[in-house]
Design a protein around this motif. Structure first.
Motif, PDB file in Angstrom:
ATOM      1  N   PRO A 117       0.800  -1.227   0.000  1.00  0.00           N
ATOM      2  CA  PRO A 117       0.000   0.000   0.000  1.00  0.00           C
ATOM      3  C   PRO A 117       0.833   1.278   0.000  1.00  0.00           C
ATOM      4  O   PRO A 117       0.428   2.284  -0.591  1.00  0.00           O
ATOM      5  N   ASP A 118       1.998   1.259   0.665  1.00  0.00           N
ATOM      6  CA  ASP A 118       2.836   2.455   0.700  1.00  0.00           C
ATOM      7  C   ASP A 118       3.356   2.800  -0.696  1.00  0.00           C
ATOM      8  O   ASP A 118       3.360   3.979  -1.099  1.00  0.00           O
ATOM      9  N   LEU A 119       3.782   1.782  -1.431  1.00  0.00           N
ATOM     10  CA  LEU A 119       4.251   2.023  -2.798  1.00  0.00           C
ATOM     11  C   LEU A 119       3.103   2.471  -3.693  1.00  0.00           C
ATOM     12  O   LEU A 119       3.282   3.307  -4.590  1.00  0.00           O
ATOM     13  N   LEU A 120       1.915   1.919  -3.465  1.00  0.00           N
ATOM     14  CA  LEU A 120       0.740   2.347  -4.222  1.00  0.00           C
ATOM     15  C   LEU A 120       0.469   3.826  -3.997  1.00  0.00           C
ATOM     16  O   LEU A 120       0.214   4.578  -4.954  1.00  0.00           O
ATOM     17  N   ALA A 121       0.518   4.256  -2.737  1.00  0.00           N
ATOM     18  CA  ALA A 121       0.261   5.663  -2.415  1.00  0.00           C
ATOM     19  C   ALA A 121       1.277   6.571  -3.102  1.00  0.00           C
ATOM     20  O   ALA A 121       0.928   7.628  -3.658  1.00  0.00           O
ATOM     21  N   GLU A 122       2.536   6.167  -3.081  1.00  0.00           N
ATOM     22  CA  GLU A 122       3.586   6.958  -3.737  1.00  0.00           C
ATOM     23  C   GLU A 122       3.332   7.064  -5.235  1.00  0.00           C
ATOM     24  O   GLU A 122       3.487   8.141  -5.832  1.00  0.00           O
ATOM     25  N   GLU A 123       2.936   5.962  -5.846  1.00  0.00           N
ATOM     26  CA  GLU A 123       2.729   5.966  -7.292  1.00  0.00           C
ATOM     27  C   GLU A 123       1.505   6.784  -7.681  1.00  0.00           C
ATOM     28  O   GLU A 123       1.523   7.504  -8.688  1.00  0.00           O
ATOM     29  N   LEU A 124       0.436   6.695  -6.913  1.00  0.00           N
ATOM     30  CA  LEU A 124      -0.750   7.493  -7.217  1.00  0.00           C
ATOM     31  C   LEU A 124      -0.451   8.985  -7.104  1.00  0.00           C
ATOM     32  O   LEU A 124      -0.947   9.789  -7.907  1.00  0.00           O
ATOM     33  N   GLU A 125       0.356   9.354  -6.136  1.00  0.00           N
ATOM     34  CA  GLU A 125       0.728  10.765  -6.007  1.00  0.00           C
ATOM     35  C   GLU A 125       1.575  11.206  -7.204  1.00  0.00           C
ATOM     36  O   GLU A 125       1.407  12.308  -7.734  1.00  0.00           O
ATOM     37  N   ARG A 126       2.485  10.340  -7.636  1.00  0.00           N
ATOM     38  CA  ARG A 126       3.291  10.646  -8.822  1.00  0.00           C
ATOM     39  C   ARG A 126       2.389  10.826 -10.044  1.00  0.00           C
ATOM     40  O   ARG A 126       2.566  11.758 -10.831  1.00  0.00           O
ATOM     41  N   CYS A 127       1.414   9.930 -10.174  1.00  0.00           N
ATOM     42  CA  CYS A 127       0.480  10.010 -11.302  1.00  0.00           C
ATOM     43  C   CYS A 127      -0.342  11.297 -11.249  1.00  0.00           C
ATOM     44  O   CYS A 127      -0.599  11.929 -12.279  1.00  0.00           O
ATOM     45  N   ARG A 128      -0.751  11.678 -10.042  1.00  0.00           N
ATOM     46  CA  ARG A 128      -1.528  12.915  -9.894  1.00  0.00           C
ATOM     47  C   ARG A 128      -0.718  14.115 -10.341  1.00  0.00           C
ATOM     48  O   ARG A 128      -1.221  15.005 -11.043  1.00  0.00           O
ATOM     49  N   GLN A 129       0.542  14.152  -9.915  1.00  0.00           N
ATOM     50  CA  GLN A 129       1.395  15.279 -10.277  1.00  0.00           C
ATOM     51  C   GLN A 129       1.612  15.362 -11.783  1.00  0.00           C
ATOM     52  O   GLN A 129       1.757  16.449 -12.347  1.00  0.00           O
ATOM     53  N   LYS A 130       1.627  14.205 -12.442  1.00  0.00           N
ATOM     54  CA  LYS A 130       1.767  14.168 -13.895  1.00  0.00           C
ATOM     55  C   LYS A 130       0.427  14.314 -14.610  1.00  0.00           C
ATOM     56  O   LYS A 130       0.353  14.264 -15.838  1.00  0.00           O
ATOM     57  N   ARG A 131      -0.658  14.454 -13.813  1.00  0.00           N
ATOM     58  CA  ARG A 131      -2.009  14.618 -14.345  1.00  0.00           C
ATOM     59  C   ARG A 131      -2.406  13.443 -15.251  1.00  0.00           C
ATOM     60  O   ARG A 131      -3.038  13.626 -16.283  1.00  0.00           O
ATOM     61  N   ARG A 132      -2.029  12.262 -14.794  1.00  0.00           N
ATOM     62  CA  ARG A 132      -2.414  11.057 -15.533  1.00  0.00           C
ATOM     63  C   ARG A 132      -2.680   9.927 -14.539  1.00  0.00           C
ATOM     64  O   ARG A 132      -1.914   8.981 -14.412  1.00  0.00           O
ATOM     65  N   LEU A 133      -3.794  10.037 -13.832  1.00  0.00           N
ATOM     66  CA  LEU A 133      -4.167   9.000 -12.869  1.00  0.00           C
ATOM     67  C   LEU A 133      -4.604   7.742 -13.607  1.00  0.00           C
ATOM     68  O   LEU A 133      -5.171   7.817 -14.704  1.00  0.00           O
ATOM     69  N   PRO A 134      -4.374   6.576 -13.000  1.00  0.00           N
ATOM     70  CA  PRO A 134      -4.833   5.333 -13.631  1.00  0.00           C
ATOM     71  C   PRO A 134      -6.349   5.242 -13.582  1.00  0.00           C
ATOM     72  O   PRO A 134      -6.990   5.831 -12.724  1.00  0.00           O
ATOM     73  N   LYS A 135      -6.916   4.459 -14.501  1.00  0.00           N
ATOM     74  CA  LYS A 135      -8.364   4.258 -14.512  1.00  0.00           C
ATOM     75  C   LYS A 135      -8.810   3.323 -13.396  1.00  0.00           C
ATOM     76  O   LYS A 135      -9.901   3.465 -12.851  1.00  0.00           O
TER      77      LYS A 135
END
Length: 402
Positions: A117-135
């Motif tokens: 879950p910690d790695l998931l949280a980090e990746e979702l934040e990275r995706c948000r910053q790049k304005r490309r969240l996963p579906k």
């Protein structure tokens, strides 16, 4: 060679019929509902829904088909990304690629071997910053162990990303969910803040959950799967698509493309008989695991898949880790020694980010899954496994060290 041929084969996880299946199969034959659809399918869906505690279900030809329909409903399409566990079976991920999406793989944690879950949280934040969240996020409940679903869904809700649980390997597994503020998420002014714990089935809490009845699963219909959700719209649409998207006309009318994904009435009859003994199968799987652990767990270089503190693992397969520097030989040498004795075993899933078909896909972490693959071996765990057969497995492994 002669000894090999005369020594009975011990399979990894063969089907185990209860006897109750035949009653339902005969009933299906007598009714002449042989093709897909029929009263057995309707009854199996209802009984399965009651078993897992998810309101709506649709019985399908495979768990992969169930995943495909869920991802299509949630809008996964060309150019999108999805986040998935890297330590999983390919059917967890391939439906996203069918839809044209690109997977991002998340490493396992040591506590559960499931998505960290910690790695998931980090990746979702990275995706948000790049304005490309996963579906979608697709965590796997590995080898009968629930992922930390409450944490994963809480993390994903903060970003508005739905979760589809790959619970294909975890039918019968239990998760201890913390019910916040009397069962409601979020803080309510003036409400008692004491948290309560509730036991729920694997897959509960996700937007949709996928289950498998493949021949080696804890219960089987020989082949088949189930899509479950508390969202009726998902199940209604999945049911429509699974029947070639046929519109309600006397002739065949199609306004959308569909699939031939429905479960047959005969297979559903088998599933009804199997479902009656699910809890017995879970208990037997756990007994098999405990006997292996008692007889091999004290050997240097041997350890077993942990049970996460938040739930009950079914031990669908007993999985051991073999450290060659301590044990003396590696996982592959043990596997080959078992095979020489006509005993089937199998390495842990090869992580998706190591698969040639996914070369170039992003992976977050990866070292834990790679280590589990390198050292992990699944031992025979069929619920008809006798104590004598299990002793054969244990003695062969012990002999490897000698």
């Amino acid at each position: 060679m002669e000894d090999f041929l005369t020594t009975p084969r011990i399979f990894l996880s063969p089907p185990h019929m209860s006897g109750a299946e035949m009653t339902f199969v005969v009933e299906a034959f007598d009714s002449n509902y042989i093709a897909p659809l029929g009263p057995m399918v309707d009854a199996f869906e209802q009984e399965f829904s009651e078993t897992v505690g998810i309101r709506y279900t649709v019985a399908l030809s495979s768990g992969t088909a169930a995943m495909h329909l869920a991802l299509r409903f949630l809008g996964v399409d060309r150019g999108d990304t999805v986040i998935a566990s890297t330590l999983t079976f390919v059917g967890s991920v391939s439906p996203a690629v069918y839809q044209g999406a690109e997977p991002i793989f998340i490493d396992s944690d040591r506590q559960s071997w499931n998505m960290d879950p910690d790695l998931l949280a980090e990746e979702l934040e990275r995706c948000r910053q790049k304005r490309r969240l996963p579906k979608v996020v697709i965590p796997t409940d590995l080898y009968g162990q629930c992922c930390d679903m409450a944490r994963i869904t809480d993390i994903c809700e903060a970003y508005g990303v739905p979760v589809v649980a790959d619970s294909a390997e975890a039918l019968g597994a239990i998760y201890q969910r913390e019910e916040k503020n009397g069962g409601q998420r979020g803080k309510v002014k003036g409400q008692n803040k004491e948290n309560k714990r509730k036991l729920v089935h694997a897959g509960v809490g996700a937007r949709a959950a996928v289950y498998s009845f493949n021949g080696n699963k804890i219960i089987t219909t020989s082949g088949g799967g189930m899509l479950a959700s508390d969202d009726r719209e998902i199940i209604d649409k999945a049911r429509f698509w699974s029947q070639q998207a046929r519109e309600p006309f006397p002739h065949y009318e199609h306004r959308e493309l569909g699939y031939n994904y429905r479960m047959s009435n005969i297979l559903a009859a088998i599933g009804r008989g199997q479902l009656q003994v699910l809890e017995d199968r879970v208990q037997k799987k756990r007994e098999i695991f405990e006997y292996y652990q008692e007889n091999l767990g004290n050997m240097p270089g041997i350890e077993f898949m942990p049970e996460a503190p938040y739930g009950r693992c079914t031990r669908w397969l007993t999985v051991t880790l073999i450290t060659p520097e301590t044990f003396g030989v590696d996982r592959e040498m043990v596997r080959m020694a078992l095979e020489a004795e006509n005993i089937e075993s199998r390495p842990v899933w090869k992580p998706m980010h190591m698969q040639p078909v996914f070369k170039g896909c992003r992976v977050v972490g990866g070292s834990v899954a790679e280590d589990l693959f390198k050292r992990g071996l699944c031992l025979p765990s069929g619920t008809q496994l006798s104590r004598e057969e299990q002793d054969r497995v244990i003695e062969t492994i012990r002999t490897c060290r000698k």
